[in-house]
Motif scaffolding. Structure first.
Motif, PDB file in Angstrom:
ATOM      1  N   VAL A  39     -17.058  25.768  18.980  1.00 45.93           N
ATOM      2  CA  VAL A  39     -15.649  25.359  19.004  1.00 45.93           C
ATOM      3  C   VAL A  39     -15.182  25.181  20.444  1.00 45.93           C
ATOM      4  O   VAL A  39     -14.564  24.177  20.803  1.00 45.93           O
ATOM      5  N   GLU A  40     -15.497  26.139  21.283  1.00 42.84           N
ATOM      6  CA  GLU A  40     -15.109  26.053  22.694  1.00 42.84           C
ATOM      7  C   GLU A  40     -15.807  24.883  23.381  1.00 42.84           C
ATOM      8  O   GLU A  40     -15.208  24.179  24.207  1.00 42.84           O
ATOM      9  N   LEU A  41     -17.069  24.665  23.050  1.00 43.35           N
ATOM     10  CA  LEU A  41     -17.806  23.553  23.625  1.00 43.35           C
ATOM     11  C   LEU A  41     -17.170  22.219  23.236  1.00 43.35           C
ATOM     12  O   LEU A  41     -17.004  21.321  24.068  1.00 43.35           O
ATOM     13  N   ALA A  42     -16.787  22.083  21.971  1.00 38.53           N
ATOM     14  CA  ALA A  42     -16.140  20.845  21.513  1.00 38.53           C
ATOM     15  C   ALA A  42     -14.801  20.652  22.211  1.00 38.53           C
ATOM     16  O   ALA A  42     -14.437  19.524  22.589  1.00 38.53           O
ATOM     17  N   ARG A  43     -14.080  21.724  22.411  1.00 40.09           N
ATOM     18  CA  ARG A  43     -12.778  21.641  23.096  1.00 40.09           C
ATOM     19  C   ARG A  43     -12.960  21.146  24.534  1.00 40.09           C
ATOM     20  O   ARG A  43     -12.211  20.284  25.014  1.00 40.09           O
ATOM     21  N   THR A  44     -13.961  21.671  25.213  1.00 40.00           N
ATOM     22  CA  THR A  44     -14.245  21.250  26.589  1.00 40.00           C
ATOM     23  C   THR A  44     -14.669  19.787  26.632  1.00 40.00           C
ATOM     24  O   THR A  44     -14.211  19.018  27.497  1.00 40.00           O
ATOM     25  N   ARG A  45     -15.528  19.392  25.727  1.00 40.07           N
ATOM     26  CA  ARG A  45     -15.983  18.000  25.683  1.00 40.07           C
ATOM     27  C   ARG A  45     -14.822  17.037  25.414  1.00 40.07           C
ATOM     28  O   ARG A  45     -14.735  15.962  26.002  1.00 40.07           O
ATOM     29  N   ALA A  46     -13.946  17.420  24.495  1.00 43.46           N
ATOM     30  CA  ALA A  46     -12.815  16.555  24.159  1.00 43.46           C
ATOM     31  C   ALA A  46     -11.879  16.394  25.348  1.00 43.46           C
ATOM     32  O   ALA A  46     -11.375  15.290  25.620  1.00 43.46           O
ATOM     33  N   ALA A  47     -11.654  17.480  26.070  1.00 39.97           N
ATOM     34  CA  ALA A  47     -10.779  17.409  27.240  1.00 39.97           C
ATOM     35  C   ALA A  47     -11.382  16.500  28.313  1.00 39.97           C
ATOM     36  O   ALA A  47     -10.689  15.689  28.925  1.00 39.97           O
ATOM     37  N   GLU A  48     -12.684  16.628  28.531  1.00 40.67           N
ATOM     38  CA  GLU A  48     -13.351  15.804  29.544  1.00 40.67           C
ATOM     39  C   GLU A  48     -13.368  14.328  29.144  1.00 40.67           C
ATOM     40  O   GLU A  48     -13.187  13.445  29.984  1.00 40.67           O
ATOM     41  N   TYR A 107     -14.249   7.375  11.527  1.00 38.56           N
ATOM     42  CA  TYR A 107     -13.062   8.187  11.783  1.00 38.56           C
ATOM     43  C   TYR A 107     -13.295   9.268  12.834  1.00 38.56           C
ATOM     44  O   TYR A 107     -12.355   9.970  13.218  1.00 38.56           O
ATOM     45  N   LEU A 108     -14.528   9.438  13.295  1.00 41.46           N
ATOM     46  CA  LEU A 108     -14.894  10.611  14.083  1.00 41.46           C
ATOM     47  C   LEU A 108     -15.506  10.245  15.425  1.00 41.46           C
ATOM     48  O   LEU A 108     -16.241   9.263  15.530  1.00 41.46           O
ATOM     49  N   ASP A 109     -15.214  11.055  16.430  1.00 39.69           N
ATOM     50  CA  ASP A 109     -15.815  10.902  17.749  1.00 39.69           C
ATOM     51  C   ASP A 109     -16.959  11.903  17.856  1.00 39.69           C
ATOM     52  O   ASP A 109     -16.753  13.085  18.144  1.00 39.69           O
ATOM     53  N   PHE A 110     -18.177  11.434  17.638  1.00 36.65           N
ATOM     54  CA  PHE A 110     -19.334  12.331  17.633  1.00 36.65           C
ATOM     55  C   PHE A 110     -19.663  12.893  19.015  1.00 36.65           C
ATOM     56  O   PHE A 110     -20.359  13.899  19.120  1.00 36.65           O
ATOM     57  N   GLU A 111     -19.174  12.254  20.058  1.00 33.72           N
ATOM     58  CA  GLU A 111     -19.499  12.703  21.415  1.00 33.72           C
ATOM     59  C   GLU A 111     -18.874  14.052  21.754  1.00 33.72           C
ATOM     60  O   GLU A 111     -19.346  14.740  22.663  1.00 33.72           O
ATOM     61  N   VAL A 112     -17.817  14.437  21.069  1.00 35.13           N
ATOM     62  CA  VAL A 112     -17.143  15.691  21.422  1.00 35.13           C
ATOM     63  C   VAL A 112     -17.398  16.796  20.396  1.00 35.13           C
ATOM     64  O   VAL A 112     -16.815  17.878  20.489  1.00 35.13           O
ATOM     65  N   GLY A 113     -18.263  16.556  19.434  1.00 36.69           N
ATOM     66  CA  GLY A 113     -18.492  17.545  18.392  1.00 36.69           C
ATOM     67  C   GLY A 113     -19.347  18.717  18.837  1.00 36.69           C
ATOM     68  O   GLY A 113     -19.921  18.729  19.921  1.00 36.69           O
ATOM     69  N   GLY A 114     -19.435  19.709  17.961  1.00 35.69           N
ATOM     70  CA  GLY A 114     -20.318  20.849  18.152  1.00 35.69           C
ATOM     71  C   GLY A 114     -21.345  20.859  17.032  1.00 35.69           C
ATOM     72  O   GLY A 114     -20.980  20.713  15.853  1.00 35.69           O
ATOM     73  N   TYR A 115     -22.614  21.033  17.380  1.00 37.67           N
ATOM     74  CA  TYR A 115     -23.711  20.856  16.419  1.00 37.67           C
ATOM     75  C   TYR A 115     -24.680  22.035  16.443  1.00 37.67           C
ATOM     76  O   TYR A 115     -24.882  22.671  17.483  1.00 37.67           O
ATOM     77  N   GLY A 116     -25.316  22.258  15.305  1.00 35.48           N
ATOM     78  CA  GLY A 116     -26.283  23.334  15.200  1.00 35.48           C
ATOM     79  C   GLY A 116     -27.512  23.143  16.060  1.00 35.48           C
ATOM     80  O   GLY A 116     -28.235  24.101  16.344  1.00 35.48           O
ATOM     81  N   SER A 117     -27.773  21.916  16.490  1.00 37.05           N
ATOM     82  CA  SER A 117     -28.917  21.667  17.364  1.00 37.05           C
ATOM     83  C   SER A 117     -28.745  22.315  18.735  1.00 37.05           C
ATOM     84  O   SER A 117     -29.699  22.410  19.507  1.00 37.05           O
ATOM     85  N   GLU A 118     -27.513  22.760  19.029  1.00 40.04           N
ATOM     86  CA  GLU A 118     -27.259  23.387  20.333  1.00 40.04           C
ATOM     87  C   GLU A 118     -27.484  24.891  20.309  1.00 40.04           C
ATOM     88  O   GLU A 118     -27.377  25.553  21.346  1.00 40.04           O
ATOM     89  N   THR A 119     -27.795  25.443  19.163  1.00 39.96           N
ATOM     90  CA  THR A 119     -28.215  26.839  18.955  1.00 39.96           C
ATOM     91  C   THR A 119     -27.237  27.888  19.486  1.00 39.96           C
ATOM     92  O   THR A 119     -27.631  28.998  19.793  1.00 39.96           O
ATOM     93  N   TYR A 120     -25.969  27.525  19.596  1.00 40.98           N
ATOM     94  CA  TYR A 120     -24.943  28.510  19.951  1.00 40.98           C
ATOM     95  C   TYR A 120     -24.286  29.033  18.678  1.00 40.98           C
ATOM     96  O   TYR A 120     -24.299  28.353  17.649  1.00 40.98           O
ATOM     97  N   PRO A 121     -23.667  30.214  18.743  1.00 43.58           N
ATOM     98  CA  PRO A 121     -22.846  30.651  17.617  1.00 43.58           C
ATOM     99  C   PRO A 121     -21.710  29.650  17.390  1.00 43.58           C
ATOM    100  O   PRO A 121     -21.282  28.954  18.315  1.00 43.58           O
ATOM    101  N   LYS A 122     -21.208  29.602  16.158  1.00 42.49           N
ATOM    102  CA  LYS A 122     -20.186  28.605  15.843  1.00 42.49           C
ATOM    103  C   LYS A 122     -18.927  28.747  16.686  1.00 42.49           C
ATOM    104  O   LYS A 122     -18.296  27.754  17.041  1.00 42.49           O
ATOM    105  N   ALA A 123     -18.551  29.962  17.012  1.00 40.69           N
ATOM    106  CA  ALA A 123     -17.356  30.148  17.847  1.00 40.69           C
ATOM    107  C   ALA A 123     -17.551  29.496  19.210  1.00 40.69           C
ATOM    108  O   ALA A 123     -16.627  28.879  19.756  1.00 40.69           O
ATOM    109  N   ALA A 124     -18.751  29.611  19.763  1.00 42.11           N
ATOM    110  CA  ALA A 124     -19.040  28.968  21.045  1.00 42.11           C
ATOM    111  C   ALA A 124     -19.044  27.452  20.908  1.00 42.11           C
ATOM    112  O   ALA A 124     -18.659  26.735  21.834  1.00 42.11           O
TER     113      ALA A 124
END
Length: 236
Positions: A152-161, A133-150
C-alpha cells in the motif's frame, strides 16, 4: 490533492479461480517435477506466501530458487491460458460499473493492490476488459514479495511520483474482500472499503475494522459515496 483508490483483484473485481488452480498445478509440476496435491489458501495473501505454503503442504522443502522459478512458471502458465480467462473467468457484479464511475473522478488515481504477480494481474484484467480503468504502473503486486501493508505504501509513493503531489494516508482507499486486506489497510493507515464477495462475511469484515462494509459492488452510488466520504478531508 490526488486521491488514490487501490482495488484488490481476485474475488473483489473478478473470479478466475478455475484458471488460477490450473496454472498453479502446471507451475508446481514444472518446478518440482511432481503433481500438485493441495493448493494453499489464497484469500488476502501474497503469491510468495501461497507458493511457500503450497510447497510445504506438498512435502517439498523450499530452496532459495523455488520462489523466482515458481513465479516465472506461474506467469508462463497464465499467459498460455489467456483464452481460458476470457472463457471461464468472470467480472463480478458491479465491478465494471464501479471502476468506470471512479475513473470519471479527475482527482482520483486508480490502480490495483493485489497478492498476485504483476503479469498475471494484467493478463486477468485485460482479458476481462477492465484494464482501461486502471494505472498498472502505480500498483502493488505480489511479485514484489513485500507484506500487503508495505505494498500500500509502495503504491502511494509510486502514484505521487507518477502523478505529482503528495498523496496523504487518509486520501488512500483500499477496496478488497478479506480480513487480511483490512489489516493491511489499517497498518498502512489507509481507508478501507470491504466487500463481502469473497469467503468472509460482512460481520467478519466489520469485526476486522473496515471503515465501510458493502455486500457487493452492485450499488455503484454506494461505492462512489464511500470513497468520497472516506477521503473528504484528507490530512497529511
Amino acid at each position: 490533492m490526488p486521491r488514490l483508490v487501490l482495488w484488490n483483484v481476485d474475488h473483489t473485481l473478478v473470479d478466475v479461480g478455475k484458471v488460477t488452480r490450473e496454472a498453479y498445478a502446471e507451475a508446481f509440476e514444472r518446478v518440482t517435477g511432481r503433481p500438485l496435491v493441495r493448493l494453499a489458501p489464497t484469500a488476502g495473501r501474497t503469491e510468495s506466501e501461497i507458493i511457500f505454503e503450497t510447497l510445504a503442504f506438498n512435502d517439498v522443502a523450499p530452496t532459495e530458487d523455488h520462489l523466482p522459478e515458481f513465479m516465472a512458471a506461474l506467469a508462463d502458465a497464465f499467459e498460455a491460458r489467456k483464452g481460458a480467462v476470457r472463457g471461464a473467468g468472470r467480472v463480478l457484479p458491479g465491478a465494471r460499473e464501479a471502476l468506470a464511475a471512479v475513473a470519471k473522478r479527475r482527482d482520483v488515481v486508480q490502480s490495483v493492490l493485489t497478492g498476485a504477480i504483476r503479469p498475471n494481474t494484467v493478463t486477468k484484467l485485460k482479458a476481462l476488459g477492465l484494464a482501461k480503468y486502471l494505472d498498472f504502473e502505480v500498483g502493488g503486486y505480489g511479485s514484489e514479495t513485500y507484506p500487503k501493508a508495505a505494498l500500500v505504501e509502495l503504491a502511494r509513493t509510486r502514484a505521487a511520483e507518477r502523478h505529482g503531489g503528495v498523496i496523504a494516508e487518509s486520501a488512500t482507499v483500499l477496496v478488497a474482500d478479506s480480513p487480511r486486506d483490512v489489516q493491511a489497510a489499517k497498518i498502512a493507515r489507509a481507508k478501507m472499503i470491504a466487500v463481502a464477495t469473497g469467503t468472509a462475511t460482512q460481520a467478519e469484515l466489520r469485526g476486522a475494522g473496515a471503515d465501510v462494509v458493502l455486500p457487493s459492488l452492485t450499488e455503484t452510488g454506494a461505492v462512489v459515496a464511500a470513497i468520497e466520504e472516506l477521503t473528504a478531508s484528507p490530512q497529511a
